[in-house]
Scaffold this active site. Sequence first.
Site, short mmCIF file in Angstrom:
data_model
loop_
_atom_site.label_atom_id
_atom_site.label_comp_id
_atom_site.label_asym_id
_atom_site.label_seq_id
_atom_site.Cartn_x
_atom_site.Cartn_y
_atom_site.Cartn_z
CE LYS A 126 -4.21 1.05 0.12
NZ LYS A 126 -5.51 0.45 -0.43
CG ASP A 166 -7.43 3.59 -0.70
OD1 ASP A 166 -7.84 2.43 -0.57
OD2 ASP A 166 -7.37 4.34 0.25
P1 NDP Z 1 -12.97 8.14 -2.49
O1 NDP Z 1 -11.84 8.98 -2.26
O2 NDP Z 1 -13.42 8.03 -3.77
O3 NDP Z 1 -14.18 8.66 -1.45
C1 NDP Z 1 -14.08 8.49 -0.08
C2 NDP Z 1 -15.26 9.04 0.46
O4 NDP Z 1 -15.14 8.76 1.93
C3 NDP Z 1 -15.61 10.42 0.19
O5 NDP Z 1 -16.91 10.66 0.28
C4 NDP Z 1 -14.88 11.34 1.47
O6 NDP Z 1 -15.62 12.29 1.82
C5 NDP Z 1 -15.26 10.29 2.69
N1 NDP Z 1 -14.29 10.28 3.59
C6 NDP Z 1 -12.98 10.13 3.31
N2 NDP Z 1 -12.31 10.47 4.56
C7 NDP Z 1 -13.18 10.52 5.32
C8 NDP Z 1 -13.19 10.91 6.83
N3 NDP Z 1 -11.94 10.97 7.45
N4 NDP Z 1 -14.21 10.98 7.41
C9 NDP Z 1 -15.58 11.06 6.82
N5 NDP Z 1 -15.55 10.72 5.43
C10 NDP Z 1 -14.29 10.60 4.84
O7 NDP Z 1 -12.14 6.89 -1.92
P2 NDP Z 1 -13.02 5.50 -2.16
O8 NDP Z 1 -14.34 5.34 -2.22
O9 NDP Z 1 -11.88 4.81 -3.34
O10 NDP Z 1 -12.34 4.52 -0.89
C11 NDP Z 1 -13.25 4.46 0.19
C12 NDP Z 1 -12.96 3.46 1.30
O11 NDP Z 1 -12.91 2.16 0.66
C13 NDP Z 1 -11.47 3.38 1.95
O12 NDP Z 1 -11.51 2.84 3.07
C14 NDP Z 1 -10.65 2.58 0.75
O13 NDP Z 1 -9.24 2.36 1.27
C15 NDP Z 1 -11.31 1.50 0.55
N6 NDP Z 1 -11.43 0.77 -0.65
C16 NDP Z 1 -11.42 1.44 -1.85
C17 NDP Z 1 -11.03 0.57 -2.89
C18 NDP Z 1 -11.25 1.09 -4.26
O14 NDP Z 1 -11.05 0.22 -5.18
N7 NDP Z 1 -11.28 2.31 -4.56
C19 NDP Z 1 -10.76 -1.00 -2.71
C20 NDP Z 1 -10.86 -1.60 -1.57
C21 NDP Z 1 -11.22 -0.76 -0.29
P3 NDP Z 1 -14.70 13.85 1.55
O15 NDP Z 1 -15.07 14.14 0.18
O16 NDP Z 1 -15.63 14.68 2.57
O17 NDP Z 1 -13.47 13.75 2.00
#
Ligand code: NDP
Length: 445
Positions: A126, A166
């Site tokens: 990662k 991510d």
């Molecule tokens: P994105 O950046 O596309 O979206 C993240 C979302 O989560 C946004 O809506 C963001 O809101 C919110 N968020 C992030 N940090 C916080 C926080 N500290 N508190 C509250 N809301 C938060 O990321 P992904 O959708 O790709 O990833 C989401 C999760 O899924 C992560 O845990 C990632 O590790 C996991 N994941 C992702 C994969 C992928 O293929 N993308 C694969 C496997 C797991 P805001 O815009 O306000 O920051």
Amino acid sequence: MTSTVESVYEEVLRRNPGEAEFHQAVKEVLHSLREVEKRHPEYADARILSRIVEPERQIMFRVPWVDDKGQVQVNRGFRVEFNSALGPYKGGLRFHPTVYLGIIKFLGFEQIFKNSLTGLAMGGGKGGSDFDPHGKSDAEVMRFCQSFMTELYRHIGENTDVPAGDIGVGGREIGYMFGQYKRITNRFDAGVLTGKGLDWGGSLARTEATGYGCTVFANEMLGTKGESFDGRRVVISGAGNVAIYAAQKVEQLGGKVVTVSDSSGYVVDENGIDVALLQQVKEVERARLSEYAARRDGVKYVQGGSVWDVNCDVALPCATQNELDEAAAKTLAKNGVKVVAEGANMPCTEGAVKVFREAGVLFGPGKAANAGGVATSGLEMQQNASRDSWTFERTEEELTSIMKNIHDTCLATAEEYGTPGDYVAGANIAGFKKVADTMLAYGVV
Ligand code: NDP
């Protein structure tokens, strides 16, 4: 005399001070391995646990770049190459201001077992940076990505280490990084990054994969109770890549998603989230989620507060680590939630998981439930290696079959090791055994 599990955990605390998320992830996995330890003394003899909690390599580097005002900015870059027993290191890059070594290590550690569960040949790694893409111009994001890759390129390769996206890293960032990699190396190594655009080596269904896979996994969980998503009320947190496509698949399976959220608050849409509008606001315009509520009649944006107060049959936390705590879990359980499946990595705290277990709520941990993203990255690597591209249908079919297989493996393994129905134990043990057996085969390396 303490057991190996306990002494290894104590050693992890001692050698990795201040890395709370890493400690949390290690503790959960080690806790599941007590029975394995009893049945397989050969692992202790080869000190597999002590070796598996220690990254093979950790890279930290300076990322200098110039913002639109001509000011020099300095961020920190990370790549933790955790375990390559099963294949090249594989795992995403996270750009978020909260990123530090402990976050990257927790994610890299989880990735080892997740990738093992997919059945594909991928090790765990990662990376990322404390860079915050929010509010930056495209040009700033590009200059940052180019500087980041100017160091990272020497550590990665299609047979060595294959990063992906991510939080904060989507198609735009992968494009800038792949472009810089190609320029520096003078090689079109499509297999060096996944999550690429469709015209330059990307895979259909990769964008949808994590969210779709999580929903398929949750549907299988519902299936063990003779139920499905049809007619179910679903609460989703996050409004990014995982949340959007989890919502889309729930809708396809007949469920109704009533919430999505971001770091400032959440929306409640009793008519069901309009996924096309959500995509327009978040993916096309890169606007805040409040904009979704502003464009939809009768929908309110709740500033602050907890999305978990909204009652539902199924909860899919898809935002970030530790977003669902013990108090939120109690509220969900009181409101009658039946299934919780983690789309994000470690969104539920240890206390929350305990509440679900005691209340008889089925709980699917991220390393199983969100493995669809990396699995489809593995399928992207297969297509790159054979210079082929599959149809959406074929790729989604493979993804669905992998998710069902992971679900069944978790249940079968939990049963075999005396904890029937415990998806956490099943995922940890099944993911671990394959890596441990391979490490034994390699000798002490
Ligand atoms: P994105 O950046 O596309 O979206 C993240 C979302 O989560 C946004 O809506 C963001 O809101 C919110 N968020 C992030 N940090 C916080 C926080 N500290 N508190 C509250 N809301 C938060 O990321 P992904 O959708 O790709 O990833 C989401 C999760 O899924 C992560 O845990 C990632 O590790 C996991 N994941 C992702 C994969 C992928 O293929 N993308 C694969 C496997 C797991 P805001 O815009 O306000 O920051």
